[in-house]
Design an enzyme around this catalytic site. Structure first.
Site, PDB file in Angstrom:
ATOM      1  N   HIS A 314      44.136  25.191  82.195  1.00 57.49           N
ATOM      2  CA  HIS A 314      43.899  24.103  83.138  1.00 57.49           C
ATOM      3  C   HIS A 314      45.126  23.945  84.017  1.00 57.49           C
ATOM      4  CE1 HIS A 314      43.009  20.055  84.676  1.00 57.49           C
ATOM      5  NE2 HIS A 314      41.754  20.322  84.369  1.00 57.49           N
ATOM      6  N   ASP A 372      35.120  22.717  80.750  1.00 55.92           N
ATOM      7  CA  ASP A 372      34.067  23.511  81.385  1.00 55.92           C
ATOM      8  C   ASP A 372      33.513  24.588  80.446  1.00 55.92           C
ATOM      9  OD1 ASP A 372      34.303  22.289  84.013  1.00 55.92           O
ATOM     10  OD2 ASP A 372      36.239  23.285  84.116  1.00 55.92           O
TER      11      ASP A 372
END
Length: 437
Positions: A314, A372
């Protein structure tokens, strides 16, 4: 640059070694997070700009809404940990919190839920606007157009200097987004639009507008409704990301809130932002089988190979994403509720997660699964097509966008966004007539 101790005089001094000129700038400290250097007078006092592609070291605004500690995996909304909100709250309560700064009392919660519920209908003429799109139009394209068009229907909430009109617009955006999204999906399927029902909760209404038909009653599964509500909470706001910054930048010009949210939707559409969960499913399909994972892991390590492991790492979180554990548990509960015991994509995802987290290459680079990685699998299990994944993200993120927009409008230090640049083009030169070139 020489830096004095922030504890002593909270300033930094920049010295130009060529001219010997010095300029001192204050250090500002927030409630949480690292101190920041106030460089608003930098150009005026030194003649220099900063160069920060992607704004990775730049604080673009002052905000009291969301705080992220990427090193320690912390996500707070108005001070409340995301884990506590996802476990104990519901989406509309989180919406109230983001908009107003505090959790609602029972009376405030009842009134807020009523207001949102009774703003869910769309102006009937908007149904004709949908019919102007091709049947195969991407739902995000429809969302951009319809949300922007709301400003043509709700003239009574466009005065951004009026706090009451801003709040009306805020409630309308939060309430109408599931209806806009549901209609975008129905239009792509060639099915009739389903209207919201005031006796249903936010997530229940959204699921019904996605999947119900006029032919039969739609039974709402409470486990699935809770899952949808939790997904919305996990995506409600995420500080100054690309789409939120887009909303703020558009709003800094004085644009109406519907136009600003439409701009945010366009930014979210990018595969590096809101489209990441769709990219995870595409990657898993490309890998195909668990036996192929080692080959693709090696491809991911090869800097000359274009293949990327989507759903790992991330931009902000450097150790772990606090939303991931919640999403993983939610993924398993949904598959159990739906009776999906052997889901090839989930088996593939679990094995990929195990191998990657045991590999030194990924451990050293802190490439852990992010939110995700699991959300796409949940959406697929619910029967939501990949083209709608980012649309669901937009439904959730609308409250974050509108809360950030409101804060930006009320900020006395806010100015119209105008980044500068490091120019590397041609120096001044004289024009040559075409006959002499």
């Amino acid at each position: 640059m020489s830096q004095d101790s922030a504890a002593k005089n909270a300033s930094v001094t920049i010295r130009d070694n060529t001219t010997g000129k010095e300029a001192t700038f204050p250090i500002l400290t927030g409630t949480e997070g690292p101190p920041v250097i106030d460089i608003r007078r930098l150009y005026a006092e030194t003649g220099y700009f900063t160069y920060d592609p992607g704004f990775v070291a730049t604080g673009s605004c002052e905000s009291a809404i969301t705080y992220i500690d990427g090193d320690n995996g912390v996500l707070l909304h108005r001070g409340y940990p995301i884990e506590q909100l996802a476990e104990n709250s519901d989406f509309l309560e989180v919406c109230y919190l983001l908009l107003n700064g505090e959790l609602p009392t029972p009376a405030e919660k009842t009134e807020f839920d009523y207001r949102i519920t009774h703003h869910t209908m769309l102006h009937e003429q908007l149904s004709y606007f949908y019919r102007g799109f091709r049947r195969d139009a991407h739902p995000m394209a429809i969302m951009c157009g319809v949300v922007g068009a709301l400003s043509a229907f709700y003239h009574d909430s466009l005065d951004i200097s009026d706090p009451r009109q801003r709040m009306i617009a805020s409630h309308r955006m939060i309430a109408k987004m599931p209806t806009i999204a549901g209609w975008a999906y129905k239009y792509s399927q060639g099915q009739p639009f389903i209207y919201p029902q005031n006796n249903l909760g936010f997530a229940e209404n959204f699921l019904r507008m996605l999947f119900a038909t006029p032919c039969e009653d739609y039974e709402i599964n409470p486990v699935i409704a809770k899952t949808m509500d939790r997904i919305l909470i996990l995506h409600a706001d995420h500080e100054q990301n690309a789409s939120t910054s887009t909303v703020r930048l558009a709003g800094s010009s004085g644009a109406n809130p519907f136009a600003c949210i439409s701009a945010g939707i366009a930014s979210l559409w990018g595969p590096a932002h809101g489209g990441a969960n769709e990219a995870v499913l595409n990657m898993l399909s490309q890998i195909g089988h668990t036996k192929n994972i080692p080959e693709f892991v090696e491809k991911a390590k090869d800097k000359d190979d274009p293949f990327l492991l989507m759903g790992f790492g991330h931009r902000v979180y450097k150790n772990f994403d606090p939303r991931t554990k919640i999403m993983r548990e939610t993924c398993h509960s949904v598959l159990k509720e739906l009776g999906i015991k052997d889901e090839p994509l989930l088996d593939l995802a679990m094995e990929l997660e195990r191998i990657a987290l045991e590999d030194e290459y990924f451990i050293e680079r802190k490439l852990y699964p992010n939110v995700d990685f699991y959300s796409g699998i949940i959406f697929q299990a619910l029967g939501i097509p990949t083209s709608m994944f980012t649309v669901l993200f937009a439904v959730a993120r609308t409250v974050g966008w509108i809360a950030q927009w409101n804060e930006m409008v009320e900020d006395p230090n806010q100015k119209i966004g105008r980044p500068r640049q490091l120019y590397t083009g041609a120096a001044k030169r004289e024009y040559i007539p075409v006959s002499k070139r």
